[in-house]
Write a protein that holds these residues in place. Structure first.
Motif, PDB file in Angstrom:
ATOM      1  N   ASN A  88     -31.574 -27.989 -99.088  1.00  0.00           N
ATOM      2  CA  ASN A  88     -31.093 -27.715-100.378  1.00  0.00           C
ATOM      3  C   ASN A  88     -29.799 -27.150-100.648  1.00  0.00           C
ATOM      4  OD1 ASN A  88     -33.320 -28.756-101.440  1.00  0.00           O
ATOM      5  ND2 ASN A  88     -34.703 -27.065-101.217  1.00  0.00           N
ATOM      6  N   GLY A  89     -29.039 -26.696 -99.450  1.00  0.00           N
ATOM      7  CA  GLY A  89     -27.892 -26.135 -99.741  1.00  0.00           C
ATOM      8  C   GLY A  89     -27.709 -25.022 -98.644  1.00  0.00           C
ATOM      9  N   TYR A  90     -26.610 -24.133 -98.655  1.00  0.00           N
ATOM     10  CA  TYR A  90     -26.258 -23.273 -97.791  1.00  0.00           C
ATOM     11  C   TYR A  90     -26.588 -21.791 -98.433  1.00  0.00           C
ATOM     12  CZ  TYR A  90     -23.792 -27.065 -95.385  1.00  0.00           C
ATOM     13  OH  TYR A  90     -23.656 -28.323 -94.784  1.00  0.00           O
ATOM     14  N   LEU A  91     -26.967 -21.311 -97.256  1.00  0.00           N
ATOM     15  CA  LEU A  91     -27.357 -19.588 -97.773  1.00  0.00           C
ATOM     16  C   LEU A  91     -26.449 -18.870 -96.782  1.00  0.00           C
ATOM     17  CD1 LEU A  91     -28.989 -17.480 -98.972  1.00  0.00           C
ATOM     18  CD2 LEU A  91     -30.658 -17.456 -97.138  1.00  0.00           C
ATOM     19  N   ARG A  92     -25.620 -18.068 -97.594  1.00  0.00           N
ATOM     20  CA  ARG A  92     -24.646 -16.927 -97.043  1.00  0.00           C
ATOM     21  C   ARG A  92     -25.206 -15.584 -97.407  1.00  0.00           C
ATOM     22  NH1 ARG A  92     -18.903 -16.822 -98.511  1.00  0.00           N
ATOM     23  NH2 ARG A  92     -18.918 -15.140 -97.430  1.00  0.00           N
ATOM     24  N   VAL A  93     -25.156 -14.613 -96.332  1.00  0.00           N
ATOM     25  CA  VAL A  93     -25.744 -13.272 -96.856  1.00  0.00           C
ATOM     26  C   VAL A  93     -24.938 -12.285 -96.125  1.00  0.00           C
ATOM     27  CG1 VAL A  93     -28.183 -13.809 -96.958  1.00  0.00           C
ATOM     28  CG2 VAL A  93     -27.280 -13.038 -94.797  1.00  0.00           C
ATOM     29  N   ARG A  94     -24.533 -11.026 -96.818  1.00  0.00           N
ATOM     30  CA  ARG A  94     -23.756  -9.933 -96.114  1.00  0.00           C
ATOM     31  C   ARG A  94     -24.895  -8.989 -95.881  1.00  0.00           C
ATOM     32  NH1 ARG A  94     -21.247  -5.443 -97.801  1.00  0.00           N
ATOM     33  NH2 ARG A  94     -21.634  -5.696 -99.931  1.00  0.00           N
ATOM     34  N   CYS A  95     -24.829  -8.486 -94.433  1.00  0.00           N
ATOM     35  CA  CYS A  95     -26.109  -7.535 -94.253  1.00  0.00           C
ATOM     36  C   CYS A  95     -25.411  -6.229 -94.235  1.00  0.00           C
ATOM     37  CB  CYS A  95     -26.426  -7.871 -92.811  1.00  0.00           C
ATOM     38  SG  CYS A  95     -27.311  -9.389 -92.682  1.00  0.00           S
ATOM     39  N   MET A 116     -36.641 -21.303 -98.802  1.00  0.00           N
ATOM     40  CA  MET A 116     -35.944 -22.331 -99.862  1.00  0.00           C
ATOM     41  C   MET A 116     -35.276 -23.419 -99.222  1.00  0.00           C
ATOM     42  SD  MET A 116     -33.211 -19.225-101.044  1.00  0.00           S
ATOM     43  CE  MET A 116     -32.344 -20.474-102.537  1.00  0.00           C
ATOM     44  N   ASN A 117     -35.899 -23.769 -97.803  1.00  0.00           N
ATOM     45  CA  ASN A 117     -35.327 -25.006 -97.310  1.00  0.00           C
ATOM     46  C   ASN A 117     -33.719 -25.074 -97.213  1.00  0.00           C
ATOM     47  OD1 ASN A 117     -35.068 -27.590 -96.009  1.00  0.00           O
ATOM     48  ND2 ASN A 117     -35.279 -28.711 -97.861  1.00  0.00           N
ATOM     49  N   ALA A 118     -33.259 -23.889 -96.724  1.00  0.00           N
ATOM     50  CA  ALA A 118     -31.480 -23.926 -96.896  1.00  0.00           C
ATOM     51  C   ALA A 118     -31.306 -23.985 -95.541  1.00  0.00           C
ATOM     52  CB  ALA A 118     -31.095 -22.522 -97.669  1.00  0.00           C
ATOM     53  N   THR A 119     -30.083 -24.328 -95.411  1.00  0.00           N
ATOM     54  CA  THR A 119     -29.146 -23.978 -94.108  1.00  0.00           C
ATOM     55  C   THR A 119     -28.520 -22.933 -94.110  1.00  0.00           C
ATOM     56  OG1 THR A 119     -28.580 -26.493 -93.956  1.00  0.00           O
ATOM     57  CG2 THR A 119     -27.513 -24.885 -92.763  1.00  0.00           C
ATOM     58  N   LEU A 120     -29.008 -21.791 -93.264  1.00  0.00           N
ATOM     59  CA  LEU A 120     -28.200 -20.442 -93.034  1.00  0.00           C
ATOM     60  C   LEU A 120     -27.057 -20.567 -92.429  1.00  0.00           C
ATOM     61  CD1 LEU A 120     -29.210 -17.549 -93.578  1.00  0.00           C
ATOM     62  CD2 LEU A 120     -30.182 -17.400 -91.064  1.00  0.00           C
ATOM     63  N   VAL A 121     -26.087 -19.787 -93.012  1.00  0.00           N
ATOM     64  CA  VAL A 121     -24.823 -19.820 -92.514  1.00  0.00           C
ATOM     65  C   VAL A 121     -25.071 -18.193 -91.510  1.00  0.00           C
ATOM     66  CG1 VAL A 121     -22.373 -19.266 -92.840  1.00  0.00           C
ATOM     67  CG2 VAL A 121     -23.691 -20.699 -94.394  1.00  0.00           C
ATOM     68  N   LEU A 122     -24.471 -18.175 -90.311  1.00  0.00           N
ATOM     69  CA  LEU A 122     -24.603 -17.215 -89.516  1.00  0.00           C
ATOM     70  C   LEU A 122     -24.350 -15.897 -90.446  1.00  0.00           C
ATOM     71  CD1 LEU A 122     -25.308 -17.050 -86.516  1.00  0.00           C
ATOM     72  CD2 LEU A 122     -22.950 -16.589 -86.275  1.00  0.00           C
ATOM     73  N   GLN A 195     -29.195 -21.697-108.525  1.00  0.00           N
ATOM     74  CA  GLN A 195     -27.843 -21.731-108.186  1.00  0.00           C
ATOM     75  C   GLN A 195     -27.452 -22.389-107.067  1.00  0.00           C
ATOM     76  OE1 GLN A 195     -25.631 -20.596-110.563  1.00  0.00           O
ATOM     77  NE2 GLN A 195     -27.507 -19.667-111.815  1.00  0.00           N
ATOM     78  N   MET A 196     -28.257 -22.472-106.010  1.00  0.00           N
ATOM     79  CA  MET A 196     -28.074 -23.514-104.809  1.00  0.00           C
ATOM     80  C   MET A 196     -28.051 -24.892-104.978  1.00  0.00           C
ATOM     81  SD  MET A 196     -30.160 -23.404-101.061  1.00  0.00           S
ATOM     82  CE  MET A 196     -29.521 -21.680-100.655  1.00  0.00           C
ATOM     83  N   LYS A 197     -28.912 -25.223-105.694  1.00  0.00           N
ATOM     84  CA  LYS A 197     -28.792 -26.758-106.094  1.00  0.00           C
ATOM     85  C   LYS A 197     -27.776 -27.026-107.251  1.00  0.00           C
ATOM     86  CE  LYS A 197     -33.653 -27.958-105.454  1.00  0.00           C
ATOM     87  NZ  LYS A 197     -34.767 -28.567-106.190  1.00  0.00           N
ATOM     88  N   LYS A 198     -27.238 -26.003-108.016  1.00  0.00           N
ATOM     89  CA  LYS A 198     -26.254 -26.395-108.756  1.00  0.00           C
ATOM     90  C   LYS A 198     -24.543 -26.158-108.195  1.00  0.00           C
ATOM     91  CE  LYS A 198     -24.242 -24.451-113.300  1.00  0.00           C
ATOM     92  NZ  LYS A 198     -24.355 -23.236-114.406  1.00  0.00           N
TER      93      LYS A 198
END
Length: 520
Positions: A88-95, A116-122, A195-198
């Motif tokens: 469904n899109g890319y997921l970025r996170v700041r830990c 979310m069926n998202a592609t996780l960015v490292l 927001q991911m789909k948008k």
């Protein structure tokens, strides 16, 4: 004669009744005495001579705790399809936070991507002012191992790829969102998903404690364990350095590791100032004002209910009471201890064989990064591999909590968790000169604690501290939910992944064929 005989029998009956009556009274008295002894044995007060004899078998503690036929298992136990080719899109996170707070955030990020069926960015690791370390994920963890281990669960990329369309290159800009603390799954499936789909990608920051811990889905919890205990492996140089330290410590036998959390930030957080000099108290109070919410904290009240970190001397006294002698080798995982040598001297007098990563391996690599993520990672691995681990303040400590959970999963390795609330009145009595029965009282409290075996998770205990029973299975289980997965579970997952890849390949080929027909 008959009357005589009858009289004798009557006399015997009367005597028997009297004896029974006396015996009943004796039994009642004995019962009351027993109850009194039991009550006095479990009551704390004044001196501690009222405790019954207690003994802790130290030799048993050097081995693992009893497992009750449970073993670690985080493999899926129900249908667990591989991640679809189209996400469904890319997921970025700041830990944010320190190494171990970041570790739990990474586990949550993987789970969020799966939900979310998202592609996780490292995941990005926050280079904060305390650590002064910008190593990032690639500088601490084995990236290839991380991606490969989680291939059955989520798609992972090192960065968001550029889109090439009509001869032009376009970058996807991730839409920034601030997730609520302990956000439920529903938030990710609604607000975040929208927001991911948008936008094609979202950036969640900060990402500490941003997904609820208690989730009523065992498979989701097992995914967290796969991330934490299998996928997150430190880089080879860190593993090699840690194993070298462990080998040196174990060269002469067993060793124990202690997370001595007698540091400025934790003392300030706990509001435990009064044992320090006025100048030191000012430093702690200033740190508290700058970093924590205003709250009136009375030292004596905090101390009485076990809210203060144990002093190094108290740690030593607990170990000595439990039966550890001064030949015990101890590895200290700690930052800069507050208060200086004054507080370490009594501990060192009780246990002179104290080491840390710098004293065991004074290599340039550690000396220059002792306070950074590398030093914390080495401490983590040495504590994980030690025969016994003892946290001295496991409440808000991510380091201690993660290690307790990891050691449980690693084979129920022994942990000593002091009951600070139970021990507080004993230490206060000792400080006031009432020392009779001190060691007996300490042993009595410690015998009630869990030494690392399987036990029910009770709030406020964290899932990352105790993942039983979700991430464990039982050999010959009576409850079907506790049964171990089949031995060929990886083959099954591989088969599903290959099947998904073939299906995608066929779809792609058919799509290309259709396109070429249309172009003609």
């Amino acid at each position: 004669m008959r009357r005589y005989g009858h009289h004798r029998l009557h006399g015997k009956q009367g005597g028997l009744k009297g004896m029974l009556g006396k015996l009943s009274i004796a039994v009642v008295v004995l019962l009351i005495c027993t109850l009194c002894l039991l009550f006095s044995a479990t009551t704390i007060g004044g001196g501690h001579g009222s405790y019954s004899a207690t003994k802790i078998n130290v030799e048993e503690l050097w081995g693992s705790a009893k497992s009750g036929s449970w073993r670690p298992s985080s493999a899926p136990r129900s249908v667990w399809p591989p991640p679809p080719r189209e996400s469904n899109g890319y997921l970025r996170v700041r830990c944010n936070g320190g190494l171990n707070q970041q570790r739990t955030a990474i586990c949550n990020a993987v789970l969020a991507a799966r939900i979310m069926n998202a592609t996780l960015v490292l995941p990005e690791l926050d280079a904060n002012s305390f650590w002064h370390d910008d190593s990032g994920f690639q500088g601490i963890y084995d990236v290839e191992h991380f991606i490969q281990t989680l291939r059955y669960d989520v798609q992972i990329v090192e960065s968001i790829p550029e889109i090439h369309k009509n001869g032009k290159t376009k970058k996807i800009k991730a839409y920034q969102l601030r997730p609520p603390r302990d956000a439920p799954i529903s938030w990710y499936l609604t607000e975040a998903m929208e927001q991911m789909k948008k936008h094609g990608a979202i950036y969640l920051t900060p990402f500490s404690h941003r997904l609820a811990e208690e989730i009523d889905n065992p498979e989701y919890q097992r995914l967290r364990c796969r991330v934490n205990y299998h996928a997150l492996r430190f880089k080879p140089n860190i593993m090699k350095l840690s194993e070298s330290i462990v080998d040196k410590l174990r060269a002469e036998g067993h060793f124990m590791s202690i997370h001595l959390r007698f540091e400025m930030d934790m003392l300030a957080f706990a509001g435990c100032f009064d044992i320090f000099k006025p100048e030191q108290q000012r430093i702690l109070k200033k740190y508290r004002e700058e970093n924590f919410k205003e709250k009136k904290l009375v030292y004596k009240e905090r101390r009485a209910i076990g809210k203060c970190p144990l002093t190094p001397e108290e740690v030593g006294l607990i170990l000595r009471a439990m039966g550890f002698d001064n030949s015990t080798k101890i590895y200290l995982a700690a930052g800069e201890l507050f208060g200086g040598e004054k507080f370490m001297k009594p501990f060192r007098a009780l246990f002179p064989h104290l080491e840390n990563h710098s004293s065991v391996d004074p290599s340039e690599e550690l000396v220059t990064n002792t306070r950074g993520l590398l030093g914390s990672a080495v401490d983590y691995m040495v504590c994980l591999l030690s025969d016994i681990f003892m946290p001295t303040y496991d409440g808000p400590s991510n380091f201690a909590n993660n290690l307790l959970g990891h050691r449980l999963y690693y084979g129920f390795r022994t942990t000593i968790r002091p009951d600070r609330k139970g021990l507080a009145p004993i230490f206060i009595d000792r400080e006031n000169g009432r020392t009779a029965g001190f060691e007996e009282a300490v042993r009595h409290v410690m015998l009630k604690t869990n030494f690392g075996g399987p036990h029910k998770r009770v709030p406020p205990e964290s899932f990352y501290t105790n993942s039983w029973p979700e991430c464990f299975c039982q050999i010959s289980a009576q409850n079907p939910a506790d049964e171990c997965p089949p031995d060929n579970v990886l083959d099954i997952l591989n088969s599903r992944l290959e099947s998904e890849a073939r299906s995608n390949s066929q779809s792609l080929t058919q799509g290309n064929f259709s396109t070429s027909i249309l172009e003609r």
